[in-house]
Motif scaffolding. Structure first.
Motif, PDB file in Angstrom:
ATOM      1  N   ALA A 360       0.770  -1.222  -0.018  1.00  0.00           N
ATOM      2  CA  ALA A 360      -0.096   0.013   0.021  1.00  0.00           C
ATOM      3  C   ALA A 360       0.702   1.286   0.211  1.00  0.00           C
ATOM      4  O   ALA A 360       0.405   2.448   0.078  1.00  0.00           O
ATOM      5  N   SER A 361       2.098   1.136  -0.019  1.00  0.00           N
ATOM      6  CA  SER A 361       3.132   2.335   0.230  1.00  0.00           C
ATOM      7  C   SER A 361       3.234   2.957  -1.379  1.00  0.00           C
ATOM      8  O   SER A 361       2.818   2.417  -2.224  1.00  0.00           O
ATOM      9  N   ARG A 362       3.823   4.095  -1.411  1.00  0.00           N
ATOM     10  CA  ARG A 362       4.033   4.862  -2.383  1.00  0.00           C
ATOM     11  C   ARG A 362       5.295   4.093  -3.032  1.00  0.00           C
ATOM     12  O   ARG A 362       6.407   3.904  -2.585  1.00  0.00           O
ATOM     13  N   ALA A 363       5.228   3.706  -4.290  1.00  0.00           N
ATOM     14  CA  ALA A 363       6.145   3.110  -5.050  1.00  0.00           C
ATOM     15  C   ALA A 363       6.574   1.694  -4.233  1.00  0.00           C
ATOM     16  O   ALA A 363       7.919   1.410  -4.022  1.00  0.00           O
ATOM     17  N   PRO A 364       5.596   0.771  -4.214  1.00  0.00           N
ATOM     18  CA  PRO A 364       6.023  -0.347  -3.209  1.00  0.00           C
ATOM     19  C   PRO A 364       6.990  -1.338  -3.949  1.00  0.00           C
ATOM     20  O   PRO A 364       7.747  -2.155  -3.273  1.00  0.00           O
ATOM     21  N   GLU A 365       7.283  -1.187  -5.132  1.00  0.00           N
ATOM     22  CA  GLU A 365       7.946  -2.066  -5.994  1.00  0.00           C
ATOM     23  C   GLU A 365       9.732  -1.613  -5.589  1.00  0.00           C
ATOM     24  O   GLU A 365      10.522  -2.375  -5.940  1.00  0.00           O
ATOM     25  N   ARG A 366       9.878  -0.122  -5.138  1.00  0.00           N
ATOM     26  CA  ARG A 366      11.429   0.123  -4.989  1.00  0.00           C
ATOM     27  C   ARG A 366      11.695  -0.175  -3.795  1.00  0.00           C
ATOM     28  O   ARG A 366      11.012  -0.086  -2.748  1.00  0.00           O
ATOM     29  N   GLY A 367      12.916  -0.695  -3.565  1.00  0.00           N
ATOM     30  CA  GLY A 367      13.475  -1.020  -2.243  1.00  0.00           C
ATOM     31  C   GLY A 367      14.964  -0.905  -2.288  1.00  0.00           C
ATOM     32  O   GLY A 367      15.762  -0.146  -3.463  1.00  0.00           O
TER      33      GLY A 367
END
Length: 411
Positions: A360-367
């Motif tokens: 549910a976060s902003r840009a969840p694919e980025r880590g």
């Protein structure tokens, strides 16, 4: 009434001294470095942590020492101030509560910060203690609107330069560096993803530790070492000191740091680190991370480490065989220390940890991927029972990664 009562008691034991105007660590060319000490506590200081409370009292002058308690950051300053004073007094101090807090009923914090009686009481004390809460309340109260020092802030500097101790927990720790977190996101990952904004995420602190060290608190339990990195790069800090809860970093006048308390502290060294500014996402290479356990020492001047009593170099012959070391949440409670301990107790040279947010976060694919590598100047020490580790100068690299979405499906 509260103000007059507090300071009738305070002034009875305060000794007069000449006022000194301080403009920051080192001050003007005519001023020598402070002769005093700092006790920087990472938050969550428990009443039963006798080692830390006693250290504050001892550095303030020992039995009978006058210590000014600042509940300035607190939501309930009357309660927090009285509890802190009670804990200090239990260890021999004669603490008094300074009625200088935005949330204190019937008090004007800015007016109190210019009160000559309060300033003189603080100046004559042997130490000061800042409670936790919101660090913006401390800087907003002790600094004038034009950024200059209030009379009470000058008095604190005078006391510190003379040889007194300034201690602080949580918010009281954040103010110790020249830059502090001000109103950042509650979670760590957004700071890595989106960086920091001056005046919102970060703002000037009071700078008691100097211009060269960045301080953060609640460090290990909240994985905050990662949020220190963008600030250090943005502001040019080469050293970062992050202290965990119920633990103190005691900084002496020679700038040697000694860890006292329940867990420990991390030192982040970016002296030889680099970042590829051409890449839009946060990245870092060749940093050094060190874990200081209770009793360990670190010199801020020559960057030397000294393990605490009972520590011996790790016996390389006894290192365990592991296939790999991979943590899926490097920002979890004490995850980084757990991973480093396993790394230095293994035959592996490298360990990896990931940091991601939820779907549910902003840009969840980025880590981000954190890689920790033993290098020639790394050093590891441990007690015979292998329950206390000291780990110095492990290389740390950080690079952005992308996770496939959705991360999982329900079967």
């Amino acid at each position: 009434m509260l103000k007059s009562l507090c300071f009738a008691l305070a002034l009875a034991g305060a000794s007069a001294s000449a006022a000194v105007t301080a403009e920051g660590f080192g001050g003007t060319a005519a001023e020598a470095p402070p002769k005093g000490s700092l006790v920087i506590i990472g938050g969550g200081l428990r009443a039963e942590n006798a080692a830390v409370w006693q250290k504050i009292v001892d550095l303030a002058g020992g039995k009978g020492a006058r210590i000014a308690v600042f509940p300035t950051a607190a939501q309930n300053p009357a309660f927090e101030g009285s509890k802190a004073a009670e804990n200090l007094n239990r260890h021999g101090a004669r603490a008094f509560v300074v009625p200088l807090a935005p949330k204190l009923a019937g008090s004007d914090a800015r007016k109190a910060a210019e009160d000559p009686a309060i300033a003189e009481a603080v100046r004559g004390a042997g130490g000061a203690f800042f409670t936790g809460g919101d660090q913006a309340r401390i800087t907003g109260s002790l600094r004038r609107p034009d950024g200059g020092n209030s009379a009470v802030l000058d008095a604190l500097w005078s006391m510190y330069r003379r040889g007194g101790v300034i201690a602080g927990t949580s918010a009281g720790a954040a103010i110790m560096s020249s830059t502090m977190f001000y109103d950042p996101p509650l979670d760590v990952i957004p700071v890595l993803k989106h960086g920091v904004v001056d005046g919102k995420d970060i703002a000037p602190g009071l700078g008691f530790i100097g211009e060269d060290v960045f301080i953060d608190q609640h460090l290990l339990v909240r994985g905050r070492f990662a949020r220190m990195l963008p600030v250090m790069l943005a502001k040019g800090y080469k050293l970062g000191l992050g202290i965990d809860e119920n633990t103190a970093a005691v900084v002496g006048p020679t700038r040697e740091v000694t860890v006292v308390g329940y867990t420990g502290a991390l030192v982040l060294d970016l002296t030889d680190a680099g970042s590829d500014r051409a890449k839009p996402l946060f990245n870092l290479s060749n940093a050094r991370v060190s874990y200081l356990d209770n009793g360990d020492r670190f010199n801020l001047v020559d960057r030397s480490y000294t393990p605490g009593p009972g520590k011996e170099p790790v016996d390389t012959r006894l290192r365990e065989h592991r296939e790999a070391l991979f943590y899926t949440d490097i920002l979890g409670n004490t995850s980084i220390v757990n991973l480093l301990e396993k790394l230095v107790d293994s035959k592996l040279e490298r360990a990896t940890g990931l940091a991601f947010e939820g779907p549910a976060s902003r840009a969840p694919e980025r880590g981000f991927e954190f890689t920790f590598t033993r290098v020639p100047d790394s050093r590891e020490y441990v007690t015979n029972r292998e329950d206390a580790w000291s780990i110095y100068r492990i290389r740390m690299d950080v690079r952005p990664v992308r996770m496939q979405q959705p991360l999982y499906t329900v079967e």
